[in-house]
Write an enzyme that holds these catalytic residues in place. Structure first.
Site, PDB file in Angstrom:
ATOM      1  N   HIS A  19      49.109 -14.970  79.609  1.00 53.05           N
ATOM      2  CA  HIS A  19      48.791 -15.303  78.223  1.00 53.05           C
ATOM      3  C   HIS A  19      47.477 -14.659  77.779  1.00 53.05           C
ATOM      4  O   HIS A  19      46.438 -14.891  78.400  1.00 53.05           O
ATOM      5  CB  HIS A  19      48.674 -16.828  78.138  1.00 53.05           C
ATOM      6  CG  HIS A  19      48.411 -17.373  76.787  1.00 53.05           C
ATOM      7  ND1 HIS A  19      47.349 -18.206  76.518  1.00 53.05           N
ATOM      8  CD2 HIS A  19      49.067 -17.203  75.612  1.00 53.05           C
ATOM      9  CE1 HIS A  19      47.376 -18.552  75.249  1.00 53.05           C
ATOM     10  NE2 HIS A  19      48.406 -17.956  74.667  1.00 53.05           N
ATOM     11  N   ARG A  20      47.543 -13.851  76.736  1.00 54.10           N
ATOM     12  CA  ARG A  20      46.374 -13.083  76.235  1.00 54.10           C
ATOM     13  C   ARG A  20      45.768 -12.243  77.373  1.00 54.10           C
ATOM     14  O   ARG A  20      44.550 -12.059  77.442  1.00 54.10           O
ATOM     15  CB  ARG A  20      45.313 -13.997  75.627  1.00 54.10           C
ATOM     16  CG  ARG A  20      45.835 -15.002  74.598  1.00 54.10           C
ATOM     17  CD  ARG A  20      44.736 -15.861  73.994  1.00 54.10           C
ATOM     18  NE  ARG A  20      45.290 -17.039  73.317  1.00 54.10           N
ATOM     19  CZ  ARG A  20      44.602 -18.052  72.829  1.00 54.10           C
ATOM     20  NH1 ARG A  20      43.279 -18.022  72.904  1.00 54.10           N
ATOM     21  NH2 ARG A  20      45.189 -19.075  72.246  1.00 54.10           N
ATOM     22  N   GLU A  46      51.300 -11.374  77.370  1.00 48.11           N
ATOM     23  CA  GLU A  46      51.410 -11.719  75.955  1.00 48.11           C
ATOM     24  C   GLU A  46      50.098 -11.352  75.299  1.00 48.11           C
ATOM     25  O   GLU A  46      49.035 -11.484  75.919  1.00 48.11           O
ATOM     26  CB  GLU A  46      51.672 -13.224  75.812  1.00 48.11           C
ATOM     27  CG  GLU A  46      51.892 -13.712  74.393  1.00 48.11           C
ATOM     28  CD  GLU A  46      50.656 -14.263  73.692  1.00 48.11           C
ATOM     29  OE1 GLU A  46      50.789 -14.722  72.555  1.00 48.11           O
ATOM     30  OE2 GLU A  46      49.531 -14.216  74.278  1.00 48.11           O
ATOM     31  N   ASP A  48      48.109 -10.921  71.063  1.00 48.09           N
ATOM     32  CA  ASP A  48      48.169 -11.234  69.636  1.00 48.09           C
ATOM     33  C   ASP A  48      47.717 -10.030  68.818  1.00 48.09           C
ATOM     34  O   ASP A  48      46.745  -9.368  69.180  1.00 48.09           O
ATOM     35  CB  ASP A  48      47.227 -12.411  69.320  1.00 48.09           C
ATOM     36  CG  ASP A  48      47.508 -13.602  70.206  1.00 48.09           C
ATOM     37  OD1 ASP A  48      48.563 -14.222  70.042  1.00 48.09           O
ATOM     38  OD2 ASP A  48      46.662 -13.901  71.085  1.00 48.09           O
ATOM     39  N   HIS A  61      42.986 -12.822  68.610  1.00 44.69           N
ATOM     40  CA  HIS A  61      43.672 -14.089  68.344  1.00 44.69           C
ATOM     41  C   HIS A  61      43.237 -14.771  67.054  1.00 44.69           C
ATOM     42  O   HIS A  61      44.069 -15.153  66.232  1.00 44.69           O
ATOM     43  CB  HIS A  61      43.456 -15.044  69.526  1.00 44.69           C
ATOM     44  CG  HIS A  61      44.163 -16.351  69.351  1.00 44.69           C
ATOM     45  ND1 HIS A  61      43.625 -17.413  68.660  1.00 44.69           N
ATOM     46  CD2 HIS A  61      45.391 -16.766  69.762  1.00 44.69           C
ATOM     47  CE1 HIS A  61      44.472 -18.421  68.659  1.00 44.69           C
ATOM     48  NE2 HIS A  61      45.549 -18.058  69.323  1.00 44.69           N
ATOM     49  N   GLU A 121      52.786 -10.855  70.058  1.00 50.50           N
ATOM     50  CA  GLU A 121      52.800 -11.906  69.039  1.00 50.50           C
ATOM     51  C   GLU A 121      52.173 -11.386  67.761  1.00 50.50           C
ATOM     52  O   GLU A 121      51.004 -10.980  67.747  1.00 50.50           O
ATOM     53  CB  GLU A 121      52.056 -13.162  69.513  1.00 50.50           C
ATOM     54  CG  GLU A 121      52.169 -14.255  68.452  1.00 50.50           C
ATOM     55  CD  GLU A 121      51.337 -15.494  68.707  1.00 50.50           C
ATOM     56  OE1 GLU A 121      50.932 -15.747  69.856  1.00 50.50           O
ATOM     57  OE2 GLU A 121      51.104 -16.223  67.719  1.00 50.50           O
ATOM     58  N   LYS A 123      50.380 -12.050  64.658  1.00 51.89           N
ATOM     59  CA  LYS A 123      49.479 -13.173  64.338  1.00 51.89           C
ATOM     60  C   LYS A 123      48.748 -12.840  63.041  1.00 51.89           C
ATOM     61  O   LYS A 123      47.533 -12.604  63.038  1.00 51.89           O
ATOM     62  CB  LYS A 123      48.493 -13.303  65.496  1.00 51.89           C
ATOM     63  CG  LYS A 123      47.651 -14.535  65.520  1.00 51.89           C
ATOM     64  CD  LYS A 123      48.431 -15.719  65.962  1.00 51.89           C
ATOM     65  CE  LYS A 123      47.791 -16.445  67.104  1.00 51.89           C
ATOM     66  NZ  LYS A 123      48.638 -17.583  67.516  1.00 51.89           N
ATOM     67  N   ASP A 243      47.567 -18.941  81.430  1.00 49.92           N
ATOM     68  CA  ASP A 243      46.262 -18.278  81.539  1.00 49.92           C
ATOM     69  C   ASP A 243      45.962 -17.912  82.990  1.00 49.92           C
ATOM     70  O   ASP A 243      45.043 -17.133  83.257  1.00 49.92           O
ATOM     71  CB  ASP A 243      45.155 -19.232  81.051  1.00 49.92           C
ATOM     72  CG  ASP A 243      45.361 -19.715  79.629  1.00 49.92           C
ATOM     73  OD1 ASP A 243      45.981 -18.975  78.831  1.00 49.92           O
ATOM     74  OD2 ASP A 243      44.905 -20.846  79.317  1.00 49.92           O
TER      75      ASP A 243
HETATM   76  O1  G3P Z   1      52.806 -16.691  72.235  1.00 53.89           O
HETATM   77  C1  G3P Z   1      52.482 -17.873  72.873  1.00 53.89           C
HETATM   78  C2  G3P Z   1      51.126 -18.377  72.456  1.00 53.89           C
HETATM   79  O2  G3P Z   1      50.218 -17.316  72.566  1.00 53.89           O
HETATM   80  C3  G3P Z   1      51.102 -18.931  71.055  1.00 53.89           C
HETATM   81  O3  G3P Z   1      49.885 -19.541  70.735  1.00 53.89           O
HETATM   82  O4  G3P Z   1      47.656 -19.639  69.749  1.00 53.89           O
HETATM   83  O5  G3P Z   1      47.928 -18.859  72.087  1.00 53.89           O
HETATM   84  O6  G3P Z   1      48.661 -17.417  70.199  1.00 53.89           O
HETATM   85  P1  G3P Z   1      48.473 -18.829  70.704  1.00 53.89           P
HETATM   86 MG    MG Z   2      49.544 -15.742  71.268  1.00 52.16          MG
END
Ligand code: G3P
Ligand code: MG
Length: 254
Positions: A19-20, A46, A48, A61, A121, A123, A243
């Protein structure tokens, strides 16, 4: 219903997605975080995407610069050139001083180099939903190898997803939701979603079964606890955004 049957789907999504980037051990959405995810063994990341004031796609993000850089103010008011003066690493740890907010081009180039798959993503800053999707898709289609599995697009914004559908209908789309609302099926059908990406709380096995029965892939964010991840996989969840890929990868079994 246009959901691709899972049995015939050409896409493979791993059980663990960083994640990120690996954002527990490097500053989120930086090149360092994606390198760290690769070092830790993740196969997918993943990230943003949003636009600068001058309409360039960057991997970031928040709507504002304050939390993850040494700058301040809205990203939507900041031109790309000004981001070059900002540090996006030292807020996390002084060891990462000098990390920059990367452009989408820089991130995609690095992922291709490391042979990582990705969920991009979309965003958008408020009011830039269609524009963000159009610009990000345009850049991604120009850079992403045609022979590689496509990027998985996702967004909380149905406008962004529908724009992605129109531009690149062959690239899969994931509908992001915080919780399953009564209209989730209609929303998924509207954007021709391939997957549903849900927050881990308050997700339970009945909701997962409902999405699976409807033919969707189910992905869950953001799970760092190993016991919780094992429960999710037992329920049939396909992929978990974490994470801490180094914690979940040894348990994933694939
Ligand atoms: O894509 C999953 C997750 O990243 C969505 O929430 O706020 O972490 O971008 P956020
Ligand atoms: Mg995200």
């Amino acid at each position: 219903m246009t959901v691709t049957p899972l049995a015939t789907s050409p896409f493979h999504v791993p059980r663990v997605i960083a994640h990120r980037g690996a954002c527990a051990s490097a500053p989120e959405n930086t090149l360092a975080a994606f390198r760290r995810a690769h070092e830790l063994g993740a196969r997918w990341v993943e990230f943003d995407v949003k636009l600068t004031a001058d309409g360039r796609p960057v991997v970031f993000h928040d709507n504002t610069l304050d939390r993850t850089t040494d700058g301040s103010g809205p990203m939507a008011d900041t031109p790309l050139a000004a981001l070059g003066d900002l540090d996006a690493g030292k807020w996390f740890d002084p060891d990462f001083a000098g990390e920059l907010v990367p452009t989408l081009e820089e991130v995609l180039d690095l992922l291709v180099e490391m042979d990582l798959g990705a969920n991009m993503e979309l965003k958008p800053c408020p009011g830039r939903e269609a524009e963000t999707a159009a610009v990000a898709l345009d850049v991604a289609r120009g850079l992403w190898p045609t022979e590689a599995p496509p990027l998985l697009m996702s967004s909380f914004s149905r406008v962004a997803l529908d724009t992605a559908r129109q531009i690149a209908p062959q690239w899969p789309r994931g509908l992001l939701v915080e919780a399953l609302t009564d209209d989730w099926r209609a929303a998924a059908q509207e954007v021709e979603a391939w997957s549903i990406h849900c927050a881990q709380d308050p997700l339970g096995p009945a909701a997962v079964a409902e999405m699976l029965d409807a033919g969707y892939r189910v992905m869950v964010y953001t799970v760092n606890d190993p016991g919780r991840a094992l429960n999710m996989w037992d329920w049939g969840v396909h992929a978990i955004f974490t994470d801490r890929p180094e914690v979940l990868l040894p348990l994933a079994g694939t």
